[in-house]
Design a protein around this motif. Structure first.
Motif, mmCIF file in Angstrom:
data_model
loop_
_atom_site.group_PDB
_atom_site.id
_atom_site.type_symbol
_atom_site.label_atom_id
_atom_site.label_comp_id
_atom_site.label_asym_id
_atom_site.label_seq_id
_atom_site.Cartn_x
_atom_site.Cartn_y
_atom_site.Cartn_z
ATOM 1 N N VAL A 1 -10.719 -2.648 1.334
ATOM 2 C CA VAL A 1 -11.185 -4.026 1.198
ATOM 3 C C VAL A 1 -10.158 -4.842 0.437
ATOM 4 C CG1 VAL A 1 -12.916 -5.531 0.134
ATOM 5 C CG2 VAL A 1 -13.638 -3.441 1.308
ATOM 6 N N HIS A 2 -9.693 -4.297 -0.686
ATOM 7 C CA HIS A 2 -8.777 -5.072 -1.525
ATOM 8 C C HIS A 2 -7.379 -5.194 -0.934
ATOM 9 C CE1 HIS A 2 -11.073 -6.574 -4.828
ATOM 10 N NE2 HIS A 2 -11.824 -5.491 -4.707
ATOM 11 N N ALA A 3 -6.982 -4.288 -0.080
ATOM 12 C CA ALA A 3 -5.731 -4.490 0.644
ATOM 13 C C ALA A 3 -5.869 -5.639 1.631
ATOM 14 C CB ALA A 3 -5.330 -3.203 1.375
ATOM 15 N N VAL B 1 0.859 -1.194 0.000
ATOM 16 C CA VAL B 1 0.000 0.000 0.000
ATOM 17 C C VAL B 1 0.888 1.234 0.000
ATOM 18 C CG1 VAL B 1 -1.779 1.266 1.255
ATOM 19 C CG2 VAL B 1 -1.872 -1.236 1.137
ATOM 20 N N ASN B 2 0.999 1.851 -1.166
ATOM 21 C CA ASN B 2 1.930 2.950 -1.374
ATOM 22 C C ASN B 2 1.339 4.321 -1.086
ATOM 23 O OD1 ASN B 2 0.442 2.036 -3.781
ATOM 24 N ND2 ASN B 2 1.239 3.923 -4.691
ATOM 25 N N GLY B 3 0.010 4.417 -0.985
ATOM 26 C CA GLY B 3 -0.622 5.713 -0.761
ATOM 27 C C GLY B 3 -2.075 5.526 -0.400
ATOM 28 N N ALA B 4 -2.934 6.456 -0.826
ATOM 29 C CA ALA B 4 -4.343 6.452 -0.441
ATOM 30 C C ALA B 4 -4.966 5.069 -0.557
ATOM 31 C CB ALA B 4 -5.108 7.440 -1.321
ATOM 32 N N CYS B 5 -5.575 4.633 0.559
ATOM 33 C CA CYS B 5 -6.194 3.303 0.631
ATOM 34 C C CYS B 5 -7.524 3.485 1.353
ATOM 35 C CB CYS B 5 -5.275 2.342 1.386
ATOM 36 S SG CYS B 5 -5.893 0.649 1.507
ATOM 37 N N ALA B 6 -8.604 3.603 0.578
ATOM 38 C CA ALA B 6 -9.888 4.012 1.157
ATOM 39 C C ALA B 6 -11.017 3.120 0.676
ATOM 40 C CB ALA B 6 -10.192 5.464 0.778
ATOM 41 N N GLY B 7 -11.997 2.893 1.555
ATOM 42 C CA GLY B 7 -13.208 2.193 1.170
ATOM 43 C C GLY B 7 -12.928 0.868 0.497
ATOM 44 N N ALA C 1 4.567 4.144 5.618
ATOM 45 C CA ALA C 1 4.205 4.645 6.944
ATOM 46 C C ALA C 1 3.303 5.870 6.859
ATOM 47 C CB ALA C 1 5.466 4.971 7.740
ATOM 48 N N ASP C 2 3.468 6.679 5.807
ATOM 49 C CA ASP C 2 2.659 7.889 5.682
ATOM 50 C C ASP C 2 1.452 7.713 4.764
ATOM 51 O OD1 ASP C 2 3.952 7.695 3.264
ATOM 52 O OD2 ASP C 2 4.740 9.747 3.260
ATOM 53 N N ALA C 3 1.171 6.499 4.325
ATOM 54 C CA ALA C 3 -0.023 6.256 3.502
ATOM 55 C C ALA C 3 -1.271 6.585 4.302
ATOM 56 C CB ALA C 3 -0.063 4.801 3.035
ATOM 57 N N LYS C 4 -2.268 7.129 3.646
ATOM 58 C CA LYS C 4 -3.525 7.489 4.309
ATOM 59 C C LYS C 4 -4.549 6.376 4.103
ATOM 60 C CE LYS C 4 -2.271 11.575 5.791
ATOM 61 N NZ LYS C 4 -0.863 11.581 5.375
ATOM 62 N N TRP C 5 -5.067 5.852 5.204
ATOM 63 C CA TRP C 5 -6.055 4.776 5.207
ATOM 64 C C TRP C 5 -7.381 5.297 5.747
ATOM 65 C CZ3 TRP C 5 -5.191 -0.847 5.000
ATOM 66 C CH2 TRP C 5 -3.880 -1.204 4.634
ATOM 67 N N THR C 6 -8.490 4.788 5.252
ATOM 68 C CA THR C 6 -9.806 5.051 5.842
ATOM 69 C C THR C 6 -10.826 4.054 5.302
ATOM 70 O OG1 THR C 6 -11.629 6.640 6.074
ATOM 71 C CG2 THR C 6 -10.337 6.782 4.061
ATOM 72 N N THR C 7 -11.743 3.641 6.182
ATOM 73 C CA THR C 7 -12.854 2.809 5.690
ATOM 74 C C THR C 7 -13.823 3.675 4.891
ATOM 75 O OG1 THR C 7 -14.169 3.140 7.701
ATOM 76 C CG2 THR C 7 -12.672 1.251 7.673
ATOM 77 N N ALA C 8 -14.063 4.897 5.339
ATOM 78 C CA ALA C 8 -14.863 5.919 4.631
ATOM 79 C C ALA C 8 -16.352 5.625 4.561
ATOM 80 C CB ALA C 8 -14.325 6.157 3.213
ATOM 81 N N PHE C 9 -16.786 4.384 4.776
ATOM 82 C CA PHE C 9 -18.171 3.997 4.485
ATOM 83 C C PHE C 9 -19.191 4.868 5.206
ATOM 84 C CE2 PHE C 9 -15.879 -0.256 4.393
ATOM 85 C CZ PHE C 9 -15.655 -0.217 3.021
ATOM 86 N N SER C 10 -19.010 5.040 6.520
ATOM 87 C CA SER C 10 -20.012 5.775 7.304
ATOM 88 C C SER C 10 -20.101 7.228 6.871
ATOM 89 C CB SER C 10 -19.690 5.678 8.800
ATOM 90 O OG SER C 10 -18.459 6.327 9.089
ATOM 91 N N SER D 1 -16.375 5.595 12.734
ATOM 92 C CA SER D 1 -15.859 6.957 12.578
ATOM 93 C C SER D 1 -15.500 7.280 11.138
ATOM 94 C CB SER D 1 -14.625 7.161 13.472
ATOM 95 O OG SER D 1 -13.513 6.448 12.951
ATOM 96 N N GLY D 2 -15.062 6.272 10.392
ATOM 97 C CA GLY D 2 -14.583 6.537 9.035
ATOM 98 C C GLY D 2 -13.384 7.472 9.022
ATOM 99 N N ARG D 3 -12.675 7.555 10.155
ATOM 100 C CA ARG D 3 -11.570 8.505 10.264
ATOM 101 C C ARG D 3 -10.385 8.063 9.403
ATOM 102 N NH1 ARG D 3 -7.469 6.754 13.665
ATOM 103 N NH2 ARG D 3 -7.921 4.936 14.976
ATOM 104 N N THR D 4 -9.543 9.028 9.081
ATOM 105 C CA THR D 4 -8.324 8.748 8.329
ATOM 106 C C THR D 4 -7.187 8.455 9.301
ATOM 107 O OG1 THR D 4 -9.008 10.175 6.504
ATOM 108 C CG2 THR D 4 -6.665 9.691 6.687
ATOM 109 N N PHE D 5 -6.416 7.431 9.004
ATOM 110 C CA PHE D 5 -5.269 7.087 9.839
ATOM 111 C C PHE D 5 -4.094 6.723 8.933
ATOM 112 C CE2 PHE D 5 -7.864 3.394 9.153
ATOM 113 C CZ PHE D 5 -7.001 2.323 8.966
ATOM 114 N N THR D 6 -2.912 6.730 9.491
ATOM 115 C CA THR D 6 -1.704 6.506 8.686
ATOM 116 C C THR D 6 -1.323 5.027 8.641
ATOM 117 O OG1 THR D 6 -0.202 6.761 10.565
ATOM 118 C CG2 THR D 6 -0.815 8.770 9.352
ATOM 119 N N GLY D 7 -0.424 4.721 7.720
ATOM 120 C CA GLY D 7 0.123 3.373 7.672
ATOM 121 C C GLY D 7 0.839 3.007 8.953
ATOM 122 N N ALA D 8 1.484 3.991 9.588
ATOM 123 C CA ALA D 8 2.165 3.723 10.864
ATOM 124 C C ALA D 8 1.163 3.276 11.920
ATOM 125 C CB ALA D 8 2.917 4.971 11.331
#
Length: 263
Positions: free
Chosen positions: A111-113, A101-107, A123-132, A161-168
């Motif tokens: 799932v696919h990750a 996962v090299n960068g934005a990983c959302a919704g 470590a600085d990639a941005k993750w979020t489920t985003a669904f809610s 929460s659907g909050r954004t969090f980092t790869g770290a």
């Protein structure tokens, strides 16, 4: 062309598949997904492929479903015939699949990750489920996968929460195997994948993958009984003889390719 939606590179037994819509942060479309799944099926049948690595071109891994697709669904104008293979399809592939996962990983991208067998992340990639935050629900098995990976409370935090969090943070949560500096991500992932391709039996990896994914819903006794049956089968394979011989002779193993599904 459809083929360019996912780039391919095969070397040293490792097939790298790269989502290739960098201008859209590799947002998921049916066409890109169909090509990805087709390439996984081809990898399943190719004896030269022992491990698959999945990553994204540009600054994103996969930023979720393409908004043009979501808008078309909302307005009732969506006319594409959906792929009959489910989004959990990678789990059914007998070869290990590792997400880088090299960068934005959302919704849907998240799932696919997580339906890959292992995940490395920048470590600085941005993750979020985003669904809610889109008025959606925990899609495509995420309500099943997330609690098993990180526990119910943490899973509910990320989903509600659907909050954004980092790869770290993903590494601290136990969501991924490793979080590394972005410039080192692909090199570290490939080094790990090549080690599997060189030193681990393809037949063993196929069986272990099915055990781990399948045994989540099994009781301990059922898992043990299945393992005893699978162990007896492993004694009859050339992989076992080669594994023992290479250890005793102190040399790298020369395991045969996975020519057909193991049972």
């Amino acid at each position: 062309m459809t083929e360019e939606l996912v780039l391919t590179d095969l070397a040293d037994g490792v097939l790298v598949l790269t989502f290739n819509r960098p201008d859209r942060l590799n947002a998921w479309t049916d066409e890109m997904g169909r090509r990805y799944f087709d390439l996984l099926e081809e990898a399943e049948q190719n004896p030269e492929v022992r491990v698959v690595v999945v990553t994204g071109a540009g600054k994103g891994f996969c930023a979720g479903a393409d908004f043009q697709t979501l808008t078309a669904i909302q307005t009732g104008e969506y006319a594409s015939e959906p792929d009959k293979r489910p989004h959990t399809f990678p789990v059914s592939i007998n070869k290990p699949i590792i997400a880088a996962v090299n960068g934005a990983c959302a919704g849907l991208g998240m799932v696919h990750a997580l339906v890959c067998d292992l995940v490395f992340t920048a470590a600085d990639a941005k993750w979020t489920t985003a669904f809610s935050r889109r008025g959606l629900i925990a899609e495509y098995g995420m309500a099943w996968v997330l609690p098993k990976l990180i526990g119910q409370a943490r899973a509910l935090d990320l989903l509600l929460s659907g909050r954004t969090f980092t790869g770290a943070e993903a590494e601290r949560l136990g969501l991924v195997l490793r979080a590394v500096p972005g410039e080192q991500l692909l090199a570290e992932t490939l080094a790990y994948a090549r080690d599997l391709a060189t030193n681990s039996s393809p037949a063993s990896m196929a069986v272990i993958k099915r055990q781990v994914w399948g045994d989540w819903d099994q009781g301990l006794d059922d898992s043990r009984e299945a393992a005893e049956r699978l162990m007896a089968q492993s004694f009859t394979r050339p992989d076992f003889a080669e594994g023992v011989a290479s250890f005793l002779e102190r040399r790298p193993p020369e395991f045969p390719p996975l020519m057909e599904p193991t049972s």
